[in-house]
Design a protein around this motif. Structure first.
Motif, PDB file in Angstrom:
ATOM      1  N   UNK A  23     -25.857  24.777  10.993  1.00  0.00           N
ATOM      2  CA  UNK A  23     -26.309  25.915  12.089  1.00  0.00           C
ATOM      3  C   UNK A  23     -25.732  27.176  10.545  1.00  0.00           C
ATOM      4  N   UNK A  24     -24.877  26.893   9.781  1.00  0.00           N
ATOM      5  CA  UNK A  24     -24.693  28.272   9.092  1.00  0.00           C
ATOM      6  C   UNK A  24     -25.400  28.096   7.728  1.00  0.00           C
ATOM      7  N   UNK A  25     -26.414  26.973   7.244  1.00  0.00           N
ATOM      8  CA  UNK A  25     -27.268  26.985   6.099  1.00  0.00           C
ATOM      9  C   UNK A  25     -28.036  27.879   6.961  1.00  0.00           C
ATOM     10  N   UNK A  26     -28.692  27.980   8.128  1.00  0.00           N
ATOM     11  CA  UNK A  26     -29.917  28.406   8.286  1.00  0.00           C
ATOM     12  C   UNK A  26     -29.666  29.619   8.513  1.00  0.00           C
ATOM     13  N   UNK A  27     -28.573  30.014   8.986  1.00  0.00           N
ATOM     14  CA  UNK A  27     -28.166  31.455   9.074  1.00  0.00           C
ATOM     15  C   UNK A  27     -28.111  32.069   7.461  1.00  0.00           C
ATOM     16  N   UNK A  28     -27.706  30.930   6.229  1.00  0.00           N
ATOM     17  CA  UNK A  28     -27.692  31.842   4.660  1.00  0.00           C
ATOM     18  C   UNK A  28     -29.797  32.510   4.715  1.00  0.00           C
ATOM     19  N   UNK A  71     -29.200  29.312  16.919  1.00  0.00           N
ATOM     20  CA  UNK A  71     -30.103  30.064  18.339  1.00  0.00           C
ATOM     21  C   UNK A  71     -29.482  30.809  19.635  1.00  0.00           C
ATOM     22  N   UNK A  72     -28.099  29.311  20.005  1.00  0.00           N
ATOM     23  CA  UNK A  72     -27.247  29.633  20.742  1.00  0.00           C
ATOM     24  C   UNK A  72     -26.171  31.565  19.942  1.00  0.00           C
ATOM     25  N   UNK A  73     -26.185  31.291  18.738  1.00  0.00           N
ATOM     26  CA  UNK A  73     -25.310  32.309  18.728  1.00  0.00           C
ATOM     27  C   UNK A  73     -25.183  33.593  18.010  1.00  0.00           C
ATOM     28  N   UNK A  74     -27.534  33.264  18.147  1.00  0.00           N
ATOM     29  CA  UNK A  74     -28.487  34.716  17.966  1.00  0.00           C
ATOM     30  C   UNK A  74     -28.345  35.419  19.127  1.00  0.00           C
ATOM     31  N   UNK A  75     -28.211  34.541  20.546  1.00  0.00           N
ATOM     32  CA  UNK A  75     -28.779  35.151  21.736  1.00  0.00           C
ATOM     33  C   UNK A  75     -27.171  35.707  22.259  1.00  0.00           C
ATOM     34  N   UNK A  76     -25.694  35.327  21.833  1.00  0.00           N
ATOM     35  CA  UNK A  76     -25.115  36.075  21.687  1.00  0.00           C
ATOM     36  C   UNK A  76     -24.955  37.432  21.389  1.00  0.00           C
ATOM     37  N   UNK A  77     -25.767  37.231  19.876  1.00  0.00           N
ATOM     38  CA  UNK A  77     -26.058  38.615  19.329  1.00  0.00           C
ATOM     39  C   UNK A  77     -25.438  38.634  18.263  1.00  0.00           C
ATOM     40  N   UNK A  78     -25.529  37.594  17.615  1.00  0.00           N
ATOM     41  CA  UNK A  78     -24.364  37.980  16.009  1.00  0.00           C
ATOM     42  C   UNK A  78     -26.054  38.044  15.901  1.00  0.00           C
ATOM     43  N   UNK A  79     -26.308  39.040  14.549  1.00  0.00           N
ATOM     44  CA  UNK A  79     -27.295  39.244  13.589  1.00  0.00           C
ATOM     45  C   UNK A  79     -28.129  37.861  12.717  1.00  0.00           C
ATOM     46  N   UNK A  83     -33.860  38.914   8.364  1.00  0.00           N
ATOM     47  CA  UNK A  83     -33.823  40.695   8.357  1.00  0.00           C
ATOM     48  C   UNK A  83     -32.432  41.312  10.112  1.00  0.00           C
ATOM     49  N   UNK A  84     -31.661  40.347   9.969  1.00  0.00           N
ATOM     50  CA  UNK A  84     -30.290  40.754  10.501  1.00  0.00           C
ATOM     51  C   UNK A  84     -30.743  40.804  11.834  1.00  0.00           C
ATOM     52  N   UNK A  85     -31.428  40.352  12.249  1.00  0.00           N
ATOM     53  CA  UNK A  85     -31.963  40.012  13.550  1.00  0.00           C
ATOM     54  C   UNK A  85     -30.865  39.533  14.501  1.00  0.00           C
ATOM     55  N   UNK A  86     -31.437  39.957  16.184  1.00  0.00           N
ATOM     56  CA  UNK A  86     -30.174  38.871  17.130  1.00  0.00           C
ATOM     57  C   UNK A  86     -30.016  39.564  18.382  1.00  0.00           C
ATOM     58  N   UNK A  87     -29.139  38.972  18.969  1.00  0.00           N
ATOM     59  CA  UNK A  87     -29.289  39.617  20.309  1.00  0.00           C
ATOM     60  C   UNK A  87     -30.267  38.593  21.200  1.00  0.00           C
ATOM     61  N   UNK A  88     -30.524  39.180  22.636  1.00  0.00           N
ATOM     62  CA  UNK A  88     -31.837  39.172  23.684  1.00  0.00           C
ATOM     63  C   UNK A  88     -32.696  39.202  23.555  1.00  0.00           C
TER      64      UNK A  88
END
Length: 200
Positions: A23-28, A71-79, A83-88
Motif C-alpha cells: 500500500x505504501x509502495x503504491x502511494x510512493x 483507497x481507504x486512506x485516500x477516502x479518509x483524506x490522505x493525499x 498529484x497529492x490528491x485525496x479525500x472524498x
C-alpha cells in the motif's frame, strides 16, 4: 494446538506487514505526479505499476487488500494519489472508475499468477499484469469516465488509448520485477504462500 496458534498468529502479522508495504509502495509511486495528455481528465500515473506488482507478488486477496487499504486512506483524506490528491472528492471525478478498478485489477492479476503454481513463468506474469492491471481497470474505468463526463462510450475509450503504450510498458516491467522477486524468494510465490496457509 498450542503450537499451531502462535504460528498462525505470526503468519497473519507477516501478511499485514506485506499488505502495508505494498500500500505504501503504491502511494510512493504517486510522488512523481500525474500527467494529463490530449485533454484527458484522467491522468497518467505510475501507481498502476504498483497495482500490478501487488497482484503479481502478493497474490489475489493480499494484493487486492493492499490496494483497498490505500483507497481507504485516500477516502479518509490522505493525499496519496498522484498529484497529492485525496479525500472524498476524488470519488466524484472522472478517474474514479479507474481508481476503483485497481482492486479487482490486482485481484485478477494475483489469481492468474496463482494458477501458475510454484513457478509461474514470465509469459503468465505478463498476461496477468495485462489482464488485471490494464484490461480490468479499463473495463471499469472507461464506462465510468463516460458517465461522469457525459461522453459517448466510444469517445471515452478513444481518450484512454493514450494510456495504452505506457500501461503495456508498466506490465512488461512489473512482470520482470515479479519474476525476479519470485526467483529470489520462492516461498513468497502466491501459490506457495497459499499452500503454506492451508498447511498452517
Amino acid at each position: 494446538m498450542m503450537q499451531t496458534r502462535p504460528h498462525r498468529r505470526g503468519f497473519r502479522t507477516a501478511d499485514l506487514a506485506r499488505i502495508s508495504v505494498f500500500a505504501a509502495l503504491i502511494a510512493v509511486l504517486g510522488l512523481p505526479g500525474a500527467l494529463n495528455v490530449f485533454g484527458n481528465a484522467v491522468p497518467i500515473t505510475l501507481q498502476t505499476f504498483g497495482v500490478m506488482l501487488a497482484g503479481a507478488i502478493l497474490g489475489s486477496w493480499r494484493g487486492a487488500l493492499a490496494v483497498a487499504v490505500l483507497i481507504l486512506l485516500v477516502a479518509a483524506g490522505l493525499p496519496l494519489l498522484a498529484g497529492g490528491r485525496g479525500g472524498l472528492g476524488v470519488f466524484t471525478g472522472p478517474s474514479v472508475g479507474f481508481l476503483l478498478g485497481w482492486i479487482p485489477g490486482a485481484a485478477l492479476t494475483g489469481w492468474i499468477v496463482e494458477r501458475g503454481g510454484a513457478s509461474p513463468g514470465s509469459v503468465r506474469l505478463l498476461v496477468a499484469c495485462l489482464a488485471g492491471g490494464v484490461g480490468v481497470i479499463y473495463l471499469i474505468g472507461i464506462p465510468v469516465q463516460a458517465a461522469v463526463m457525459g461522453l459517448p462510450l466510444a469517445q471515452a475509450a478513444l481518450l484512454s488509448m493514450a494510456f495504452v503504450p505506457g500501461d503495456v510498458a508498466k506490465a512488461v516491467i512489473a512482470s520482470i520485477v515479479a519474476r525476479g522477486t519470485q526467483r529470489a524468494y520462492p516461498a513468497a510465490v502466491p501459490a506457495v504462500h497459499r499452500e503454506r496457509v492451508k498447511a498452517g
